[in-house]
Design an enzyme around this catalytic site. Sequence first.
Site, PDB file in Angstrom:
ATOM      1  N   GLU A 133      33.323  50.471  31.627  1.00 56.67           N
ATOM      2  CA  GLU A 133      31.987  50.857  33.197  1.00 56.67           C
ATOM      3  C   GLU A 133      33.164  50.712  34.239  1.00 56.67           C
ATOM      4  O   GLU A 133      33.545  50.921  35.552  1.00 56.67           O
ATOM      5  CB  GLU A 133      31.393  49.405  33.673  1.00 56.67           C
ATOM      6  CG  GLU A 133      30.307  49.388  32.841  1.00 56.67           C
ATOM      7  CD  GLU A 133      29.573  47.876  33.302  1.00 56.67           C
ATOM      8  OE1 GLU A 133      29.993  47.330  33.760  1.00 56.67           O
ATOM      9  OE2 GLU A 133      28.664  47.315  32.308  1.00 56.67           O
ATOM     10  N   GLU A 162      33.241  54.262  31.909  1.00 53.26           N
ATOM     11  CA  GLU A 162      32.374  54.230  31.307  1.00 53.26           C
ATOM     12  C   GLU A 162      31.250  53.768  30.344  1.00 53.26           C
ATOM     13  O   GLU A 162      31.366  52.531  30.762  1.00 53.26           O
ATOM     14  CB  GLU A 162      32.757  55.362  29.687  1.00 53.26           C
ATOM     15  CG  GLU A 162      34.018  54.181  28.926  1.00 53.26           C
ATOM     16  CD  GLU A 162      33.541  52.983  28.328  1.00 53.26           C
ATOM     17  OE1 GLU A 162      32.369  52.848  28.578  1.00 53.26           O
ATOM     18  OE2 GLU A 162      34.565  52.144  29.243  1.00 53.26           O
TER      19      GLU A 162
END
Lengths: 342, 342
Positions: free
Chosen positions: A309, A166
């Site tokens: 991420e 994310e």
Amino acid sequence: MNPDWVRLAEARQLELTKPPRSLGRLEEIANRCAAIFESLSFRLAWPRIVLFAGDHGVCAEGVSPYPQEVTAQMVLNFLRGGAAINCLARACGIELQVVDVGVASPLAGEIGEADGLISRRIACGTRNFCSEAAMSRAEAEAAMAVGTGMAQQAVGEGCDLLGFGEMGIGNTTAAAAITAALTGCAPSEAVGRGTGADEACLSRKISAVERALALHGGALASPLEILARVGGLEIAAMCGFCLGAASSRSPVVTDGFIATAAAALAVGIEPRVKDYLFAGHLSPEPGHRRLLEWIGLEPLLDLQMRLGEGTGAALAMKIIQAAAEAFTGMATFASAGVSGQK
Amino acid sequence: MNPDWVRLAEARQLELTKPPRSLGRLEEIANRCAAIFESLSFRLAWPRIVLFAGDHGVCAEGVSPYPQEVTAQMVLNFLRGGAAINCLARACGIELQVVDVGVASPLAGEIGEADGLISRRIACGTRNFCSEAAMSRAEAEAAMAVGTGMAQQAVGEGCDLLGFGEMGIGNTTAAAAITAALTGCAPSEAVGRGTGADEACLSRKISAVERALALHGGALASPLEILARVGGLEIAAMCGFCLGAASSRSPVVTDGFIATAAAALAVGIEPRVKDYLFAGHLSPEPGHRRLLEWIGLEPLLDLQMRLGEGTGAALAMKIIQAAAEAFTGMATFASAGVSGQK
């Protein structure tokens, strides 16, 4: 998890040319994959990470040292291949997809599907959960459906190992609120420094979570309500991604604190998700260990990474692939003519 | 290690599009590599593991549940690609070389260089160090030279990341003797179950190390003497490999307990080896942590692996490559137009 397949895999492990259990957690990984695929000759040949981006209304409370526009700026960075996850995915041979499920700011220029962005924006960020619900139930469910669809599509295309991550300025505060609501720990035990909060910022984060729990407390009775009231659009999408991976019978690797908050909600909604879930790594965020313990998973890596991420998932996916390769590729004592124990 | 390059690398890390220090140990890895290569744009594009095989006279003391001929059988397994290290090296994209530096039994059939084996046999195994020195000083130095030559050749051919591993029935007993001699711990603290020793076998291992230390104690004053008297041919070769990697200015990744015993001896001989050495993983063998602490290295992985062969090094090398890729491949805040902290 089918215990028959775990037993078959354990028996197979004993035939391979190595001392019993000497591959440690690699054996546990392979045995779980055998149960997931109901096969002793499964392959993990096509790994994919899906990265979901969304913004957070709680940023108005001063919970991040970075301005909110960094979410959109980083989405562009992902598309150009310049972020950490691009480099780790490249190094590990993992495909990466980037999904805008709720970025607040317009993306610069004409960025869109042609540049690799998957545009599934449900809203321009969440609302500030210190004063109202972050999302309506309908928004949360729509964002979940985006994630579920991405997982199902990946498996449909032939991916056999999924990971997720994310990007969303402010989302460690949302993850902390989810952690406190789900595990019952105090906000101060769930909140960490995120991207580098100083003492004042840390206090604001704790205060924001405390006020959110006070405001929504009575309504936080189900994982879906927790998600809608104090979650985020990218968190909802990751939660749906886990549900979709599990319903498609695919192993799925979680990343750090925020990703694991989404995974925990998915397990709360559907306990069988746990059978498909691998904990990629442990972040130094204090809430991460609490969530992993709540789910009941032991992380594979502890490299003090706290970037998100999908970076921790990427490294763990390579370990999982190696575990599968050893399980399916090794010779047996019989086939190699190697003597067993005396 | 050149501190100027560490500082330059640390400064570069702060420019990359991630919160400061958020890649955790990946940053420490990349900064060390920058100092090794004296460059901020180094590449780790050609990783190679060299696996050294040798036999041990101490097997006569009943220290392994496996018969000694397994060493030769496993060498054939390596050449045919059926062992765990073959699978992990394949999964991680690492080249593997297998060196016979002291296998006791003849290798089946006409196995030799044409089959990929690098034949550098110094002796047909060591002597039983419970009754005499395992090797003469000349044998130990010849085996070391084999390892040094393999490292120098690898770097000369263009390899930029080296790893090493071993195969040798009985060699956890030799590694335990080295650990006790080097760190001063009791034999019972250095001996573990190796490939799966039962209680009786474990007692024989401890007794063998105790008798070896009693016999050779006075002579174990230098790393070279420890190596010759209670080491092994493959341990000497790995020790030389570390020295060769360091003198060729290459990062070099150690594997488990036995490999780390060799690395510790190399650091004992030449302390600057430590600057080039990465601890790939932590094995459950109790002596491994003692050796890593003695050297002063923190392992990258803890996956409960205790197989040797370079298996832990292989997984760690992929992490190190990923760390390098992030360091050299990421965009900067300036180049990507991403806002920094408020």
